[in-house]
Design a protein around this motif. Structure first.
Motif, PDB file in Angstrom:
ATOM      1  N   SER A  77      38.008  38.927  43.215  1.00  0.00           N
ATOM      2  CA  SER A  77      37.502  40.254  43.889  1.00  0.00           C
ATOM      3  C   SER A  77      38.441  41.422  43.245  1.00  0.00           C
ATOM      4  O   SER A  77      38.203  42.538  43.355  1.00  0.00           O
ATOM      5  CB  SER A  77      37.806  40.272  45.215  1.00  0.00           C
ATOM      6  N   PHE A 121      37.290  41.732  53.266  1.00  0.00           N
ATOM      7  CA  PHE A 121      35.842  42.014  52.938  1.00  0.00           C
ATOM      8  C   PHE A 121      35.592  41.527  51.681  1.00  0.00           C
ATOM      9  O   PHE A 121      34.829  40.367  51.566  1.00  0.00           O
ATOM     10  CB  PHE A 121      35.333  43.273  53.470  1.00  0.00           C
ATOM     11  N   MET A 122      36.228  41.939  50.585  1.00  0.00           N
ATOM     12  CA  MET A 122      35.908  41.508  49.279  1.00  0.00           C
ATOM     13  C   MET A 122      36.189  39.918  49.113  1.00  0.00           C
ATOM     14  O   MET A 122      35.966  39.409  48.205  1.00  0.00           O
ATOM     15  CB  MET A 122      36.850  42.622  48.225  1.00  0.00           C
ATOM     16  N   THR A 151      33.855  37.968  50.463  1.00  0.00           N
ATOM     17  CA  THR A 151      32.609  37.839  49.874  1.00  0.00           C
ATOM     18  C   THR A 151      32.716  37.387  48.291  1.00  0.00           C
ATOM     19  O   THR A 151      31.708  36.487  48.186  1.00  0.00           O
ATOM     20  CB  THR A 151      32.344  39.613  49.679  1.00  0.00           C
TER      21      THR A 151
END
Length: 82
Positions: free
Chosen positions: A39, A28-29, A32
């Motif tokens: 990240s 997810f990071m 993102t």
């Protein structure tokens, strides 16, 4: 027997769940922020929060264990005087 069943439950359920949960957070990071390098500081923050929660849990368990030990010693003292 209870100890063996508890360890089996942790080995079968919790270990894979923790690994996949960590992978999901990391994925997810990366999605993102665009890259692993971007990240990394945020992953460090997540790691810090997890470590602090672990330390708090360990301290809480220590207090609970010491209280239980005091209770057991008091019960043993009562039995020996009776």
């Amino acid at each position: 027997e209870t100890k063996v069943k508890g360890k089996a439950a942790i080995d079968v359920i919790c270990n894979p769940l923790g690994k996949s949960g960590g992978s999901l957070v990391q994925q997810f990071m990366i999605f993102t922020f665009g890259s692993l390098a971007a990240s990394t500081p945020y992953l460090g923050g997540v790691l810090l929060v997890i470590v602090l929660m672990w330390l708090k849990a360990a301290a809480s368990l220590n207090v609970q264990f010491e209280d239980l030990q005091k209770q057991r010693l008091a019960e043993a003292a009562e039995e020996s005087t009776a």
